[in-house]
Scaffold this motif. Structure first.
Motif, mmCIF file in Angstrom:
data_model
loop_
_atom_site.group_PDB
_atom_site.id
_atom_site.type_symbol
_atom_site.label_atom_id
_atom_site.label_comp_id
_atom_site.label_asym_id
_atom_site.label_seq_id
_atom_site.Cartn_x
_atom_site.Cartn_y
_atom_site.Cartn_z
ATOM 1 N N ASN A 1 2.503 -5.525 -8.992
ATOM 2 C CA ASN A 1 3.433 -4.455 -8.629
ATOM 3 C C ASN A 1 2.830 -3.090 -8.934
ATOM 4 N N TYR A 2 2.171 -2.971 -10.077
ATOM 5 C CA TYR A 2 1.540 -1.699 -10.452
ATOM 6 C C TYR A 2 0.434 -1.332 -9.461
ATOM 7 N N GLU A 3 -0.396 -2.318 -9.105
ATOM 8 C CA GLU A 3 -1.500 -2.053 -8.186
ATOM 9 C C GLU A 3 -0.986 -1.625 -6.808
ATOM 10 N N ILE A 4 0.092 -2.256 -6.342
ATOM 11 C CA ILE A 4 0.657 -1.900 -5.038
ATOM 12 C C ILE A 4 1.177 -0.463 -5.052
ATOM 13 N N ILE A 5 1.804 -0.066 -6.155
ATOM 14 C CA ILE A 5 2.294 1.312 -6.285
ATOM 15 C C ILE A 5 1.126 2.296 -6.223
ATOM 16 N N GLN A 6 0.025 1.970 -6.923
ATOM 17 C CA GLN A 6 -1.141 2.856 -6.916
ATOM 18 C C GLN A 6 -1.772 2.935 -5.519
ATOM 19 N N VAL A 7 -1.788 1.820 -4.799
ATOM 20 C CA VAL A 7 -2.316 1.815 -3.429
ATOM 21 C C VAL A 7 -1.460 2.708 -2.537
ATOM 22 N N ALA A 8 -0.131 2.601 -2.683
ATOM 23 C CA ALA A 8 0.774 3.431 -1.877
ATOM 24 C C ALA A 8 0.519 4.914 -2.128
ATOM 25 N N LYS A 9 0.363 5.285 -3.392
ATOM 26 C CA LYS A 9 0.076 6.690 -3.719
ATOM 27 C C LYS A 9 -1.251 7.133 -3.115
ATOM 28 N N ASN A 10 -2.256 6.248 -3.211
ATOM 29 C CA ASN A 10 -3.573 6.577 -2.691
ATOM 30 C C ASN A 10 -3.555 6.767 -1.175
ATOM 31 N N LEU A 11 -2.780 5.941 -0.480
ATOM 32 C CA LEU A 11 -2.670 6.059 0.966
ATOM 33 C C LEU A 11 -2.002 7.379 1.369
ATOM 34 N N ILE A 12 -0.986 7.775 0.624
ATOM 35 C CA ILE A 12 -0.320 9.055 0.910
ATOM 36 C C ILE A 12 -1.288 10.214 0.697
ATOM 37 N N ASN A 13 -2.085 10.143 -0.371
ATOM 38 C CA ASN A 13 -3.079 11.193 -0.632
ATOM 39 C C ASN A 13 -4.102 11.290 0.513
ATOM 40 N N LYS A 14 -4.491 10.119 1.035
ATOM 41 C CA LYS A 14 -5.442 10.114 2.154
ATOM 42 C C LYS A 14 -4.808 10.738 3.403
ATOM 43 N N CYS A 15 -3.530 10.449 3.630
ATOM 44 C CA CYS A 15 -2.829 11.053 4.778
ATOM 45 C C CYS A 15 -2.836 12.577 4.670
ATOM 46 N N CYS A 16 -2.592 13.080 3.466
ATOM 47 C CA CYS A 16 -2.573 14.534 3.265
ATOM 48 C C CYS A 16 -3.980 15.113 3.449
ATOM 49 N N TYR A 17 -4.975 14.442 2.869
ATOM 50 C CA TYR A 17 -6.351 14.956 2.918
ATOM 51 C C TYR A 17 -6.873 15.016 4.352
ATOM 52 N N TYR A 18 -6.620 13.948 5.119
ATOM 53 C CA TYR A 18 -7.125 13.888 6.495
ATOM 54 C C TYR A 18 -6.135 14.481 7.503
ATOM 55 N N ARG A 19 -5.048 15.034 7.010
ATOM 56 C CA ARG A 19 -4.051 15.714 7.848
ATOM 57 C C ARG A 19 -3.535 14.819 8.985
ATOM 58 N N VAL A 20 -3.078 13.625 8.583
ATOM 59 C CA VAL A 20 -2.609 12.622 9.543
ATOM 60 C C VAL A 20 -1.269 13.053 10.143
ATOM 61 N N GLU A 21 -1.131 12.889 11.450
ATOM 62 C CA GLU A 21 0.117 13.255 12.133
ATOM 63 C C GLU A 21 1.114 12.101 12.127
ATOM 64 N N ASN A 22 0.615 10.878 12.333
ATOM 65 C CA ASN A 22 1.514 9.715 12.447
ATOM 66 C C ASN A 22 1.032 8.573 11.543
ATOM 67 N N PHE A 23 2.003 7.896 10.935
ATOM 68 C CA PHE A 23 1.718 6.763 10.062
ATOM 69 C C PHE A 23 2.267 5.502 10.729
ATOM 70 N N VAL A 24 1.413 4.512 10.956
ATOM 71 C CA VAL A 24 1.793 3.340 11.755
ATOM 72 C C VAL A 24 1.678 2.076 10.924
ATOM 73 N N VAL A 25 2.746 1.255 10.948
ATOM 74 C CA VAL A 25 2.736 -0.037 10.280
ATOM 75 C C VAL A 25 3.151 -1.101 11.294
ATOM 76 N N GLU A 26 2.495 -2.238 11.260
ATOM 77 C CA GLU A 26 2.793 -3.301 12.209
ATOM 78 C C GLU A 26 4.210 -3.843 11.979
ATOM 79 N N ASP A 27 4.888 -4.165 13.048
ATOM 80 C CA ASP A 27 6.241 -4.679 12.988
ATOM 81 C C ASP A 27 6.229 -6.139 13.428
ATOM 82 N N LEU A 28 6.138 -7.026 12.432
ATOM 83 C CA LEU A 28 6.004 -8.456 12.721
ATOM 84 C C LEU A 28 7.318 -9.195 12.396
ATOM 85 N N ASN A 29 7.595 -10.221 13.167
ATOM 86 C CA ASN A 29 8.751 -11.071 12.914
ATOM 87 C C ASN A 29 8.296 -12.522 13.052
ATOM 88 N N ILE A 30 7.813 -13.078 11.925
ATOM 89 C CA ILE A 30 7.233 -14.428 11.969
ATOM 90 C C ILE A 30 8.211 -15.411 11.360
#
Length: 340
Positions: free
Chosen positions: A311-340
């Motif tokens: 759980n701790y590692e996942i939280i740190q990954v989420a923070k890191n991904l947000i930082n990357k979005c800010c650094y690279y000035r990302v316009e859109n964030f996309v996550v796959e929408d699966l229903n398995i």
């Protein structure tokens, strides 16, 4: 919704009477809703059931400190409690059906046997004010009657309202960011000092204070004699933190599975016209494989450590991904929408 839990400087016994009277409102509302299932929506003001509830609460004895606002807040909180309890009951019923099916099955696999052991330990959900542990401690004589009754008291609850109030009708953050001011009525102002405010909480309280003074953000409070809980919507509070100039048609996309989280930042025009700006992968494989061959019971400390670590590692990954979005000035964030 994010909630800050702040410890008060001392135990303020003067708040206990407010808690007692609010608890009477809340407990009565919950019992009424459990008995009367006709109240399908909290906002159904035309409902005769809700009118009956309002009349019942307003006629209760010994609630002279509670006004109409506290009654509305108690009804809102009671509705949330009852909905949560009903959801737990539905989950319990589905698990009971599964348990009965497994009990009737003669040849069970190893996984089915393990699942059945867990299902046999599940207790029927009960709505106990103050919590099951408090009730069990009293039954075992571990706590006194006075302590048991004190733990059953519910914190005072006040829903956030941005305008025309400064975030809340009954509460506000002090200018020093080290105090909470409680205004149960026009004549009463009670100040509570806070201790041990971490640096990250200081920053949040400062942002909340600015929003409070500008009447920009609803801030919900819960108050007991020892703690104050402050709840707010993160996206509204932190919206200015992500106010950077975005690059058009720049996307971050994620590929999620139990062992890996892959990401890529792409300038996308079409399937034949794109440019990869940055990409990477986070691996949880070693952590997922930890203790997997030891067949440990679910209560084992090793498995609890593994769960907390993941759980701790996942939280740190989420923070890191947000930082990357800010650094690279990302316009859109996309996550796959699966229903398995």
């Amino acid at each position: 919704m994010q909630t800050l839990k702040l410890k008060l400087e001392r135990e303020y016994n003067e708040i206990l009477e407010y808690q007692k009277q609010y608890s009477v409102l809340l407990h009565t509302a919950v019992k009424f809703m459990l008995k009367e299932e006709k109240l399908k929506s909290l906002y159904d003001y035309e409902s005769k059931t809700k009118s009956d509830l309002l009349e019942k609460l307003s006629k209760l004895n010994h609630i002279e400190l509670m006004n109409s606002w506290f009654i509305q807040c108690a009804i809102s909180e009671a509705y949330s409690i009852v909905n949560s309890f009903n959801a737990k009951q539905e989950i319990y019923k589905s698990k009971e059906l599964l348990k009965n099916e497994l009990l009737l099955k003669k040849d069970k696999t190893y996984k089915e046997s393990c699942l059945l052991k867990k299902l046999l330990k599940i207790k029927k959900p009960k709505l106990i004010f103050g919590g099951r542990k408090n009730f069990e401690d009293r039954c075992k004589g571990l706590i006194s009657k006075e302590e048991f009754q004190k733990r059953r008291l519910s914190p005072i609850y006040s829903i956030g309202t941005a305008k025309p109030y400064k975030g809340n009708q009954k509460f506000r953050i002090g200018k020093d960011l080290r105090s909470i001011i409680f205004q149960p009525n026009r004549k009463s102002h009670i100040k509570f000092n806070i201790i041990s405010v971490a640096k990250n909480y200081e920053k949040i309280l400062n942002k909340l204070f600015i929003c409070q003074e500008n009447k920009e953000l609803p801030i919900t409070y819960k108050l007991s004699s020892e703690y104050v809980y402050i709840s707010f919507e993160e996206d509204k509070l932190y919206k200015n933190d992500f106010n950077f100039r975005k690059i058009k048609d720049r996307y971050m996309s994620l590929d999620l599975n139990p062992n890996y989280i892959g990401y890529s930042i792409i300038d996308w025009k079409s399937s034949s016209d794109f440019k990869i700006i940055h990409a990477g992968v986070y691996s949880f494989k070693d952590l997922n494989n930890l203790y997997v061959n030891e067949k440990l019971p679910s209560e084992d400390k090793k498995l609890k450590y593994k769960s907390n670590k993941k759980n701790y590692e996942i939280i740190q990954v989420a923070k890191n991904l947000i930082n990357k979005c800010c650094y690279y000035r990302v316009e859109n964030f996309v996550v796959e929408d699966l229903n398995i």
